[in-house]
Enzyme design. Structure first.
Site, short mmCIF file in Angstrom:
data_model
loop_
_atom_site.label_atom_id
_atom_site.label_comp_id
_atom_site.label_asym_id
_atom_site.label_seq_id
_atom_site.Cartn_x
_atom_site.Cartn_y
_atom_site.Cartn_z
N HIS A 68 52.36 38.93 33.06
CA HIS A 68 50.61 37.33 33.05
C HIS A 68 51.33 36.67 33.82
O HIS A 68 51.01 35.90 34.41
CB HIS A 68 50.01 37.50 32.02
CG HIS A 68 49.10 36.46 31.48
ND1 HIS A 68 46.87 36.74 32.14
CD2 HIS A 68 48.98 35.13 31.42
CE1 HIS A 68 46.98 35.94 31.95
NE2 HIS A 68 47.55 34.28 31.93
N GLU A 69 52.60 35.76 32.58
CA GLU A 69 52.95 35.02 32.95
C GLU A 69 54.11 35.24 34.15
O GLU A 69 54.50 33.77 34.44
CB GLU A 69 54.29 35.05 32.21
CG GLU A 69 53.15 34.16 30.58
CD GLU A 69 52.48 33.08 30.37
OE1 GLU A 69 52.69 32.15 30.93
OE2 GLU A 69 51.68 33.18 29.94
N HIS A 72 52.35 33.21 36.85
CA HIS A 72 52.07 32.62 36.99
C HIS A 72 53.32 31.95 38.02
O HIS A 72 54.09 30.57 38.39
CB HIS A 72 52.07 31.55 35.80
CG HIS A 72 50.13 31.70 35.14
ND1 HIS A 72 49.62 31.43 35.80
CD2 HIS A 72 49.88 32.18 34.05
CE1 HIS A 72 48.10 31.09 34.78
NE2 HIS A 72 49.01 32.31 33.59
#
Length: 374
Positions: A68-69, A72
């Site tokens: 998820h990170e 980003h």
């Protein structure tokens, strides 16, 4: 925000580190899954099976958070936004962004990348669970896959709440920023929404405590407190950027600071320099050459009985990028360097020549003056 960190690996060019607070949540998630969730959803299995499911489920959750990170970070890199790395900590994970996105569009795309990644992971694990079930692999395999599908869906939904600095809050800020063209005002409003949501979670935690849900109440309260603090901190960080980003260090440094010879005793340092000038830190020199920084902070770490024998070079911080800054750098960079290194003072150096010293209180005073003048 973070304490001691352990480097795990390097993924797609980004360092992935582990904050020690993560150990607590990893153990808590594993225990909750092994003794609560899986036995309730899949009764009748042996205890070792539940614990193996709990361990694999927790590992899958934190791998999902890293991905998820990472999403980003990859989008941020596309827009030339420096990302120092990814850290797992007690409340999940965070990608360390060194500066704000350049445009509202880049903010929007970076923000939605994480929830999209979590949704894709939810679909992947849902398909894996369906295939495992059809293949008759048993509840130990299908149960973990169903859990990871569900938890990734929950992560995506929770992160889209319009409360800054959650992903949804960043989407909200990007929308406000795109409409008004004012990043500062957009951040203020998005931060207010984040603080409000944080207070709602804290209130939910208090209600849960009074209704007998001790673990749930503490957890909601902690998440709410973290979100409230993070929202305020994010706005304060932007204020620092606005107020300090255009101020070179040379403008407010103390020029020609008092220096101390590296070879004098700590007793001399205290009696002749600390008490003699009432300064807390001093550039250390050997002849004309700058070699480090020493002062009250280093003296506190030594035994007073050793002050006659120890020399300044025994306790000084050697000259490095942690304690030195160029006069052309801005005050925001100095503030960030102080936070990262734990030093409240930096040497201002150009081409190896000492020009001055800058203290944290100087930067804070500058911010106060600029705020008071609007």
């Amino acid at each position: 925000m973070f304490g001691h960190q352990i480097r795990l690996c390097r993924l797609a060019g980004f360092d992935v580190t582990l904050d020690l607070s993560w150990i607590f949540i990893a153990l808590l998630v594993t225990w909750t899954l092994a003794t609560g969730y899986f036995p309730q959803v899949y009764p009748g299995l042996a205890s070792p099976a539940y614990w193996s499911m709990g361990i694999v489920g927790a590992a899958g959750l934190f791998l999902s958070i890293i991905l998820h990170e990472l999403s980003h970070s990859l989008v941020a890199r596309r827009f030339d936004i420096p990302i120092k790395g990814i850290t797992l900590f007690i409340f999940g994970g965070v990608a360390h962004m060194e500066k704000e996105p350049p445009t509202a569009r880049s903010e929007l795309l970076m923000a939605i990348a994480g929830p999209i990644a979590s949704l894709l992971l939810a679909v992947f694990f849902y398909m894996a669970a369906s295939i495992a079930h059809a293949a008759g692999l048993g509840e130990t395999v299908t149960g973990v896959a169903w859990y990871l599908a569900l938890i990734n869906l929950m992560v995506a939904v929770f992160n889209m709440v319009p409360a800054f600095p959650l992903d949804g809050g960043r989407v909200y800020r990007a929308w406000l920023w795109g409409r008004s063209g004012d990043l500062h005002e957009a951040t203020r409003r998005a931060s207010s929404a984040g603080q409000t949501f944080g207070l709602i979670l804290i209130a939910l935690g208090v209600v849960s405590l009074f209704t007998g849900n001790l673990i749930g109440g503490l957890w909601w309260g902690l998440i709410g407190l973290f979100l409230y603090s993070a929202s305020r901190g994010s706005y304060a960080q932007l204020q620092a950027h606005v107020l300090l980003g255009s101020e070179p260090v040379s403008r407010f440094m103390t020029p020609n600071p008092v220096t101390v010879p590296a070879g004098i005793s700590l007793r001399e340092l205290v009696e002749e320099y600390v008490y003699g000038s009432f300064h807390e830190a001093f550039p250390v020199v050997e002849g004309e050459r700058l070699v480090g920084l020493a002062g009250v902070a280093e003296l506190r770490k030594t035994d007073r009985a050793e002050w006659e024998k120890l020399r300044v070079f025994d306790i000084m911080q050697p000259l490095s990028k942690k304690i030195a800054i160029s006069p052309d750098e801005n005050a925001e960079t100095a503030l960030r360097l102080m936070a990262e290194s734990g030093n409240s003072r930096l040497l201002v150096v150009k081409d190896g020549v000492l020009l001055g010293i800058v203290a944290l209180r100087d930067i804070m005073r500058l911010m106060e003056l600029k705020q008071s003048l609007g």
